[in-house]
Design an enzyme around this catalytic site. Structure first.
Site, short mmCIF file in Angstrom:
data_model
loop_
_atom_site.label_atom_id
_atom_site.label_comp_id
_atom_site.label_asym_id
_atom_site.label_seq_id
_atom_site.Cartn_x
_atom_site.Cartn_y
_atom_site.Cartn_z
N SER A 17 0.85 -1.19 0.00
CA SER A 17 0.00 0.00 0.00
C SER A 17 0.89 1.25 0.00
CB SER A 17 -0.88 -0.02 1.26
OG SER A 17 -1.65 1.16 1.34
N GLY A 18 0.63 2.16 -0.90
CA GLY A 18 1.43 3.38 -0.96
C GLY A 18 2.73 3.26 -1.74
N SER A 61 -1.97 -7.50 -4.13
CA SER A 61 -1.73 -8.90 -4.55
C SER A 61 -0.48 -9.47 -3.87
CB SER A 61 -1.65 -9.03 -6.08
OG SER A 61 -0.84 -8.04 -6.68
#
Lengths: 184, 184
Positions: free
Chosen positions: A14-15, A86
């Protein structure tokens, strides 16, 4: 130029810059004559996976659904860009096998910013919440992220500019004949 | 011939001939130069909707997902054929709006065999089970089926031959310029 379909499968924390790169890449591919669809995590959670949570099983189901739809599009000549975390290699490999079995090209792109780099930026404030225990099962904090051992492209998104990462991906697609050279 | 994408949206009772027509139609469209994908109820329940049941809400979700994927494909020039019962007009209309909003053509085809006709054949033995109460919420028995008031094509699948129904659909697609005329 080939009109063979392909899936650019971003994976990363994330990010780490997956969606940013996906959004920057799409118009360039369109300029070079490709039909493009972006399947990002949020679009898919709304339209295909409402009701799924963040357990390992539900995450796997979500990622398999993205892979199913990506392969359907790619085998019809579309250039598909996916941008979900993922985290598990097994499911990414399953999706690769499905796409390649459909006669399309699978390009795994690792947005390789580290947890430390992503957490230092923490654009959405999610890492702070995960550290505070307000979000459970957050990838990279209390849920695993399995780095791809041999992605087609590895972008050092924690260090390099967006432009540099884009060039790496475009160079790879050119080398495979999936897009034409830029007009100069 | 246009390369505009389209969705042939079959609707009708279980056993009304939707899947049979879809399977017969696909190779003809391919012969006439179209990329074709069939999204039938079983494929979708396996790959996109595992875990959903047969409540009104779950059925609606399933049909919306088919519509979402069909529209993604159709806006990239694919000829999509769906073959789910899709009993509710409201959801079919939502999917029509999505497909047309994406610049593709939506062709609602009613496989119009009646409950009596489908039940008389009962190929899979499902009507007998529904009458015996072994299956609950079976469309046409103890769950509603809303007939489309103005489908693009209405096939009398309880009376006419498969060939006659196919011709009706092909004639319509030709009239819209979505496929070329047959070679004679």
């Amino acid at each position: 130029m080939s009109s063979q379909g392909f899936v650019i499968w971003f994976t990363g924390l994330s990010g780490s810059g997956k969606s940013t790169l996906a959004e920057a890449l799409a118009p360039v591919l369109r300029e070079r004559g490709r039909n493009v669809e972006i399947l990002d995590g949020d679009i898919v959670r709304t339209n295909l996976s409402k009701g799924l949570g963040f357990s390992k099983e539900d995450r796997d189901t979500n990622i398999r659904r993205i892979g199913f739809v990506a392969s359907l599009l790619a085998r019809n000549g579309v250039g598909v860009i996916t941008a979900a975390i993922s985290p598990y290699q097994e499911i990414r490999d399953e999706n690769r096998a499905m796409t390649e079995g459909d006669g399309a090209v699978f390009v795994e792109v690792h947005a390789a910013a580290t947890v430390e780099q992503c957490e230092a930026r923490d654009v959405k404030g999610l890492y702070a919440k995960a550290r505070a225990g307000e979000i459970k099962g957050f990838t990279g904090i209390d849920d695993p992220y399995e780095e791809p051992p041999s992605p087609e492209v590895r972008c050092e998104t924690g260090l390099d500019s967006e432009e540099r990462s884009l060039d790496q991906i475009l160079d790879y697609l050119e080398s495979r004949g999936l897009i034409g050279k830029a007009q100069s």
